[in-house]
Write a protein that holds these residues in place. Structure first.
Motif, PDB file in Angstrom:
ATOM      1  N   ILE A  16       0.949  -1.394  -0.084  1.00 59.25           N
ATOM      2  CA  ILE A  16      -0.381   0.263   0.263  1.00 59.25           C
ATOM      3  C   ILE A  16       0.883   1.581   0.249  1.00 59.25           C
ATOM      4  CG2 ILE A  16      -1.615   0.918   1.251  1.00 59.25           C
ATOM      5  CD1 ILE A  16      -3.143  -1.234   2.427  1.00 59.25           C
ATOM      6  N   ALA A  17       1.521   1.299   1.349  1.00 57.72           N
ATOM      7  CA  ALA A  17       2.893   1.982   0.631  1.00 57.72           C
ATOM      8  C   ALA A  17       3.465   1.876  -0.488  1.00 57.72           C
ATOM      9  CB  ALA A  17       3.698   2.086   2.015  1.00 57.72           C
ATOM     10  N   TRP A  18       3.547   0.758  -0.750  1.00 59.90           N
ATOM     11  CA  TRP A  18       5.072   1.567  -2.285  1.00 59.90           C
ATOM     12  C   TRP A  18       4.013   1.924  -3.036  1.00 59.90           C
ATOM     13  CZ3 TRP A  18       4.822   0.108  -7.576  1.00 59.90           C
ATOM     14  CH2 TRP A  18       5.893   0.421  -7.665  1.00 59.90           C
ATOM     15  N   HIS A  19       2.662   1.382  -3.444  1.00 56.44           N
ATOM     16  CA  HIS A  19       1.476   2.596  -4.080  1.00 56.44           C
ATOM     17  C   HIS A  19       1.292   3.553  -3.902  1.00 56.44           C
ATOM     18  CE1 HIS A  19      -2.535   2.650  -5.962  1.00 56.44           C
ATOM     19  NE2 HIS A  19      -2.515   1.970  -7.401  1.00 56.44           N
ATOM     20  N   LYS A  20       1.093   3.733  -2.752  1.00 56.12           N
ATOM     21  CA  LYS A  20       1.155   5.612  -2.645  1.00 56.12           C
ATOM     22  C   LYS A  20       2.359   6.372  -3.333  1.00 56.12           C
ATOM     23  CE  LYS A  20      -2.669   5.375   1.344  1.00 56.12           C
ATOM     24  NZ  LYS A  20      -3.273   6.730   0.460  1.00 56.12           N
ATOM     25  N   ASN A  21       3.120   6.161  -3.045  1.00 57.32           N
ATOM     26  CA  ASN A  21       4.503   6.281  -3.111  1.00 57.32           C
ATOM     27  C   ASN A  21       5.056   6.347  -4.600  1.00 57.32           C
ATOM     28  OD1 ASN A  21       7.065   8.165  -2.613  1.00 57.32           O
ATOM     29  ND2 ASN A  21       8.179   5.997  -2.131  1.00 57.32           N
ATOM     30  N   TYR A  22       4.699   5.417  -5.292  1.00 58.04           N
ATOM     31  CA  TYR A  22       5.411   5.232  -6.613  1.00 58.04           C
ATOM     32  C   TYR A  22       3.957   5.148  -7.946  1.00 58.04           C
ATOM     33  CZ  TYR A  22       9.599   4.573  -3.940  1.00 58.04           C
ATOM     34  OH  TYR A  22      10.528   4.763  -3.117  1.00 58.04           O
ATOM     35  N   ILE A  23       3.250   4.908  -7.793  1.00 60.02           N
ATOM     36  CA  ILE A  23       2.405   4.715  -8.608  1.00 60.02           C
ATOM     37  C   ILE A  23       1.321   6.176  -8.612  1.00 60.02           C
ATOM     38  CG2 ILE A  23       0.396   3.326  -9.737  1.00 60.02           C
ATOM     39  CD1 ILE A  23       2.442   1.819 -10.235  1.00 60.02           C
ATOM     40  N   GLN A  24       0.517   6.520  -7.215  1.00 57.90           N
ATOM     41  CA  GLN A  24      -0.386   7.879  -6.856  1.00 57.90           C
ATOM     42  C   GLN A  24       0.816   9.113  -7.021  1.00 57.90           C
ATOM     43  OE1 GLN A  24      -2.601   6.604  -3.927  1.00 57.90           O
ATOM     44  NE2 GLN A  24      -3.811   5.860  -4.861  1.00 57.90           N
ATOM     45  N   LYS A  25       1.647   8.934  -6.619  1.00 61.37           N
ATOM     46  CA  LYS A  25       2.695   9.969  -6.147  1.00 61.37           C
ATOM     47  C   LYS A  25       1.987  11.035  -5.053  1.00 61.37           C
ATOM     48  CE  LYS A  25       5.175   9.413 -10.885  1.00 61.37           C
ATOM     49  NZ  LYS A  25       6.221   8.560 -10.208  1.00 61.37           N
ATOM     50  N   ASP A  26       1.735  10.112  -3.922  1.00 57.02           N
ATOM     51  CA  ASP A  26       0.810  10.617  -2.506  1.00 57.02           C
ATOM     52  C   ASP A  26       2.135  11.504  -2.485  1.00 57.02           C
ATOM     53  OD1 ASP A  26      -0.553  12.170  -0.532  1.00 57.02           O
ATOM     54  OD2 ASP A  26      -1.430   9.501  -0.217  1.00 57.02           O
ATOM     55  N   ARG A  27       2.401  12.708  -2.094  1.00 57.34           N
ATOM     56  CA  ARG A  27       3.206  13.987  -1.919  1.00 57.34           C
ATOM     57  C   ARG A  27       2.504  14.422  -0.714  1.00 57.34           C
ATOM     58  NH1 ARG A  27       5.524  11.656  -3.809  1.00 57.34           N
ATOM     59  NH2 ARG A  27       6.410  11.575  -5.806  1.00 57.34           N
ATOM     60  N   ASP A  28       1.523  13.810   0.486  1.00 55.51           N
ATOM     61  CA  ASP A  28       0.916  14.200   1.657  1.00 55.51           C
ATOM     62  C   ASP A  28       1.217  13.195   2.329  1.00 55.51           C
ATOM     63  OD1 ASP A  28      -0.943  15.088   4.042  1.00 55.51           O
ATOM     64  OD2 ASP A  28      -2.440  13.914   3.241  1.00 55.51           O
ATOM     65  N   LYS A 235      -5.364  -1.759 -12.713  1.00 56.72           N
ATOM     66  CA  LYS A 235      -6.807  -3.222 -11.870  1.00 56.72           C
ATOM     67  C   LYS A 235      -5.707  -3.030 -10.825  1.00 56.72           C
ATOM     68  CE  LYS A 235      -9.573  -3.608 -15.470  1.00 56.72           C
ATOM     69  NZ  LYS A 235     -11.092  -4.739 -16.078  1.00 56.72           N
ATOM     70  N   TRP A 236      -4.604  -3.195 -10.641  1.00 56.21           N
ATOM     71  CA  TRP A 236      -4.337  -3.863  -9.442  1.00 56.21           C
ATOM     72  C   TRP A 236      -4.251  -2.740  -7.932  1.00 56.21           C
ATOM     73  CZ3 TRP A 236       0.785  -1.847  -7.145  1.00 56.21           C
ATOM     74  CH2 TRP A 236       1.165  -2.278  -5.321  1.00 56.21           C
ATOM     75  N   VAL A 237      -4.861  -3.838  -7.775  1.00 54.00           N
ATOM     76  CA  VAL A 237      -5.038  -3.730  -5.405  1.00 54.00           C
ATOM     77  C   VAL A 237      -4.689  -3.592  -4.866  1.00 54.00           C
ATOM     78  CG1 VAL A 237      -6.607  -2.578  -4.092  1.00 54.00           C
ATOM     79  CG2 VAL A 237      -7.810  -2.945  -6.285  1.00 54.00           C
ATOM     80  N   PRO A 238      -3.329  -2.550  -4.601  1.00 48.98           N
ATOM     81  CA  PRO A 238      -2.381  -3.518  -3.290  1.00 48.98           C
ATOM     82  C   PRO A 238      -3.125  -4.122  -2.012  1.00 48.98           C
ATOM     83  CG  PRO A 238      -2.002  -0.958  -3.490  1.00 48.98           C
ATOM     84  CD  PRO A 238      -2.892  -1.810  -4.128  1.00 48.98           C
ATOM     85  N   GLU A 239      -2.821  -4.322  -1.162  1.00 48.45           N
ATOM     86  CA  GLU A 239      -3.175  -4.961  -0.248  1.00 48.45           C
ATOM     87  C   GLU A 239      -1.767  -5.439   0.758  1.00 48.45           C
ATOM     88  OE1 GLU A 239      -6.751  -7.897  -1.210  1.00 48.45           O
ATOM     89  OE2 GLU A 239      -5.331  -8.779  -1.239  1.00 48.45           O
ATOM     90  N   ASN A 240      -2.236  -4.851   1.974  1.00 51.87           N
ATOM     91  CA  ASN A 240      -1.132  -5.856   3.336  1.00 51.87           C
ATOM     92  C   ASN A 240      -2.307  -6.304   4.818  1.00 51.87           C
ATOM     93  OD1 ASN A 240       0.100  -5.853   4.993  1.00 51.87           O
ATOM     94  ND2 ASN A 240       1.282  -3.370   4.938  1.00 51.87           N
ATOM     95  N   LYS A 241      -2.701  -6.943   4.288  1.00 48.58           N
ATOM     96  CA  LYS A 241      -3.521  -8.469   5.789  1.00 48.58           C
ATOM     97  C   LYS A 241      -2.512  -8.091   6.813  1.00 48.58           C
ATOM     98  CE  LYS A 241      -5.462 -10.988   1.456  1.00 48.58           C
ATOM     99  NZ  LYS A 241      -6.122 -12.290   1.057  1.00 48.58           N
TER     100      LYS A 241
END
Length: 282
Positions: A16-28, A235-241
């Motif tokens: 999830i953190a990887w997706h936010k940082n490198y795909i979404q490029k979330d800067r918050d 369509k990839w949805v990251p998970e962290n169970k």
């Protein structure tokens, strides 16, 4: 996508953190205490080595700029112990001891923050920066500064050594010879010794061809997996169970707005806050 060690290595952690940082490029993102502390100290070491700051003034400069450069930590408990501690003061004192006593390196510096720029077997670009190269082009060492106190297991050390092995591909290309030595400089452990009498702050890793080849294979295989899983489909949805509480609470830059952390770690977070508040009252 341009690759770096942190981008590849982070794939083994929270997706999830990887997706936010490198795909979404979330800067918050929230400032990470550990990385800010480490970068501040590394900058001071480089400034002293390059004679920007005299060694005798390092401790004073460190004290004067620490509060500005290193963010506050609202609450912290050591992993597994659930015991409150003043982390910022603890780190401040440990590094102050280093800067009060550090008088320079025994080997000459080849470079600080040398850029690694590699073309991978698949044609992709891989970049990075080597903290310090020492010695001579014919006989050199790769050094990485860490704010860790120590490596707890050989497995942990081997995982960290991946970064040095990946960067050694650059130096081998540049100098035509393998590094004589690679080591981590754990500056926060300056003056401490291991049970066998060796220095705890210097962790040496002799360059090994087998480990080198294994590491490059890990890097290239991980990149292939990322391309297949994360970059191969919209369509990839990251998970962290099973999110790691310590990582979420202290290391992740996105935990403040992560639904998974808030939901799955809710009970642990509540216990954590209650213990911390109780310690403050005492």
């Amino acid at each position: 996508m341009r690759w770096s060690f942190s981008r590849v290595n982070a794939w083994d952690g929270c997706k999830i953190a990887w997706h936010k940082n490198y795909i979404q490029k979330d800067r918050d993102q929230i400032n990470n205490f550990f990385s800010s502390f480490g970068l501040f100290c590394e900058d001071l070491i480089q400034m002293a080595d390059e004679e920007v700051i005299p060694y005798e003034n390092l401790a004073e400069y460190y004290c004067d700029n620490f509060a500005e450069k290193v963010p506050e930590v609202s609450m912290y408990m050591s992993r597994g112990k659930m015991e409150p501690m003043d982390l910022k003061y603890f780190y401040f004192r440990a590094a102050l001891h280093f800067f009060e006593n550090f008088k320079g390196f025994s080997e000459p510096t080849l470079s600080f923050q040398e850029k690694v720029d590699l073309t991978l077997p698949n044609g992709d670009n891989f970049i990075g920066y080597i903290d310090r190269l020492s010695g001579t082009p014919e006989k050199y060492s790769i050094i990485d500064f860490k704010s860790k106190g120590q490596f707890k297991t050989k497995k942990e050390l081997k995982r960290y050594a991946r970064q040095l092995y990946v960067y050694s591909e650059h130096t081998i290309n540049k100098y035509g010879v393998e590094p004589e030595m690679m080591y981590f400089h754990l500056f926060r452990s300056y003056g401490k010794t291991n049970k066998n009498g060796t220095r705890r702050d210097i962790v040496k890793i002799p360059w090994n061809k087998s480990d080198y080849e294994e590491t490059l294979k890990w890097r290239d295989d991980t990149i292939s997996e990322i391309k297949s899983v994360a970059l191969g489909s919209d369509k990839w949805v990251p998970e962290n169970k099973e999110p790691d509480f310590f990582f979420c609470q202290h290391l992740c830059s996105f935990s403040h707005n992560c639904k998974v952390h808030k939901e799955k770690n809710a009970e642990k977070t509540k216990e954590y806050e209650e213990l911390f508040n109780l310690a403050e009252i005492k």
